[in-house]
Design a protein around this motif. Structure first.
Motif, PDB file in Angstrom:
ATOM      1  N   LYS A 137     -10.929   0.493  -2.731  1.00 29.59           N
ATOM      2  CA  LYS A 137     -12.371   0.712  -2.932  1.00 29.59           C
ATOM      3  C   LYS A 137     -12.855  -0.028  -4.176  1.00 29.59           C
ATOM      4  CE  LYS A 137     -12.691   5.239  -0.668  1.00 29.59           C
ATOM      5  NZ  LYS A 137     -12.970   6.689  -0.858  1.00 29.59           N
ATOM      6  N   GLU A 138     -12.064   0.049  -5.252  1.00 30.64           N
ATOM      7  CA  GLU A 138     -12.419  -0.644  -6.494  1.00 30.64           C
ATOM      8  C   GLU A 138     -12.382  -2.148  -6.291  1.00 30.64           C
ATOM      9  OE1 GLU A 138     -13.613  -0.752 -10.482  1.00 30.64           O
ATOM     10  OE2 GLU A 138     -13.466   0.926  -9.086  1.00 30.64           O
ATOM     11  N   ARG A 186       0.743   3.921  -5.775  1.00 32.38           N
ATOM     12  CA  ARG A 186       0.030   5.193  -5.710  1.00 32.38           C
ATOM     13  C   ARG A 186      -1.485   4.957  -5.662  1.00 32.38           C
ATOM     14  NH1 ARG A 186       1.840   9.411 -10.159  1.00 32.38           N
ATOM     15  NH2 ARG A 186       0.464  10.682  -8.832  1.00 32.38           N
ATOM     16  N   HIS A 187      -2.153   5.739  -4.847  1.00 30.85           N
ATOM     17  CA  HIS A 187      -3.615   5.691  -4.730  1.00 30.85           C
ATOM     18  C   HIS A 187      -4.110   4.301  -4.322  1.00 30.85           C
ATOM     19  CE1 HIS A 187      -3.444   9.630  -6.511  1.00 30.85           C
ATOM     20  NE2 HIS A 187      -3.021   9.170  -7.668  1.00 30.85           N
ATOM     21  N   ALA A 188      -3.378   3.684  -3.397  1.00 34.35           N
ATOM     22  CA  ALA A 188      -3.778   2.345  -2.948  1.00 34.35           C
ATOM     23  C   ALA A 188      -5.154   2.361  -2.294  1.00 34.35           C
ATOM     24  CB  ALA A 188      -2.742   1.790  -1.971  1.00 34.35           C
ATOM     25  N   ASP A 189      -5.514   3.475  -1.662  1.00 34.84           N
ATOM     26  CA  ASP A 189      -6.830   3.566  -1.028  1.00 34.84           C
ATOM     27  C   ASP A 189      -7.954   3.508  -2.065  1.00 34.84           C
ATOM     28  OD1 ASP A 189      -5.918   6.011  -2.022  1.00 34.84           O
ATOM     29  OD2 ASP A 189      -7.078   7.185  -0.568  1.00 34.84           O
ATOM     30  N   LEU A 190      -7.733   4.168  -3.208  1.00 32.69           N
ATOM     31  CA  LEU A 190      -8.739   4.132  -4.271  1.00 32.69           C
ATOM     32  C   LEU A 190      -8.808   2.744  -4.909  1.00 32.69           C
ATOM     33  CD1 LEU A 190      -8.068   7.573  -6.012  1.00 32.69           C
ATOM     34  CD2 LEU A 190      -9.773   7.005  -4.258  1.00 32.69           C
ATOM     35  N   LEU A 191      -7.657   2.117  -5.034  1.00 34.80           N
ATOM     36  CA  LEU A 191      -7.628   0.761  -5.585  1.00 34.80           C
ATOM     37  C   LEU A 191      -8.369  -0.212  -4.670  1.00 34.80           C
ATOM     38  CD1 LEU A 191      -3.943   0.581  -6.881  1.00 34.80           C
ATOM     39  CD2 LEU A 191      -6.026   0.636  -8.277  1.00 34.80           C
ATOM     40  N   SER A 197       0.821  -1.205   0.000  1.00 32.85           N
ATOM     41  CA  SER A 197       0.000   0.000   0.000  1.00 32.85           C
ATOM     42  C   SER A 197       0.854   1.254   0.000  1.00 32.85           C
ATOM     43  CB  SER A 197      -0.932   0.006   1.219  1.00 32.85           C
ATOM     44  OG  SER A 197      -1.825  -1.091   1.181  1.00 32.85           O
TER      45      SER A 197
END
Length: 232
Positions: free
Chosen positions: A224-225, A217-222, A213
């Motif tokens: 959610k997906e 990059r943008h692991a939080d958005l990944l 994580s």
């Protein structure tokens, strides 16, 4: 639980997903380094007022495979110095204690409940040297400031005391140097011992997911997906 999955199963699934965004070289490093990581030995920093020294200790912990660092902020808030840590802090699990009336007590009592022996790093009449400190149970090394040392609360919680033998006129070392010497000797002794210093499968999974994580990059958005597309 995450739907039909246990927490461990979910971690593994999401880790595999994140690994798709990481180079083979980086994944290889994760798998190699995790086998030398430990939570058997941990470091506690009590109210360090020079942030570059505390940051140097974090870098040392990463170098010697110590995963957890506990930072007590009674009067002095700690801010990571990126020029000193060189990014090492993102590979560690950093715990901060700054909301209780007695942060030192909260930290050390929590570690004791988890089975850690509390070891104060200071000269004491009943002390061990770094060469003969027993490592027969999980150990938390507690460091204080160069100016005042450990507080009375920290000293009162100590199960044992440990020092680095010195033979000069100066009575103490800089905290970052002291931590490096302690961790060099103690991790070497630990890895040559029969103590169960290795991580559990669950701990490995948790830490690798933290690393992945941090690396993507943008692991939080990944995530959610991933949750949206994961059945259960």
């Amino acid at each position: 639980m995450y739907g039909q999955f246990t927490e461990l199963q979910y971690r593994k699934l999401f880790l595999d997903y994140l690994y798709g965004f990481i180079s083979e070289n980086k994944k290889g490093k994760f798998e190699h380094i995790i086998k030398n990581r430990t939570r058997y030995l941990t470091v506690v920093l009590e109210d360090i007022y020079q942030p570059h020294n505390a940051s140097a200790v974090l870098r040392t912990c990463d170098c010697f495979g110590v995963q957890d660092v506990h930072i007590i902020e009674n009067q002095n808030p700690y801010r990571i110095n990126p020029d000193v840590t060189l990014g090492s802090d993102k590979w560690l699990t950093v715990h901060k204690y700054n909301n209780a009336e007695h942060n030192t007590e909260e930290c050390l009592s929590s570690l004791r409940k988890k089975g850690y022996m509390i070891v104060a790093t200071c000269p004491h009449k009943d002390d061990y040297s770094v060469y003969d400190l027993p490592l027969d149970q999980k150990t938390a090394l507690v460091f204080g400031t160069e100016l005042k040392g450990l507080t009375d609360i920290a000293m009162g919680y100590a199960d044992s005391y440990v020092r680095i033998p010195m033979f000069g006129f100066t009575e103490s070392l800089n905290i970052s140097v002291s931590a490096a010497l302690f961790l060099h000797h103690l991790t070497a002794r630990l890895r040559q011992s029969n103590a169960g210093w290795q991580l559990t499968e669950d701990e490995e999974s948790e830490i690798k997911l933290h690393w992945a994580s941090s690396a993507v990059r943008h692991a939080d958005l990944l995530e959610k997906e991933f949750r949206k597309n994961t059945p259960g």
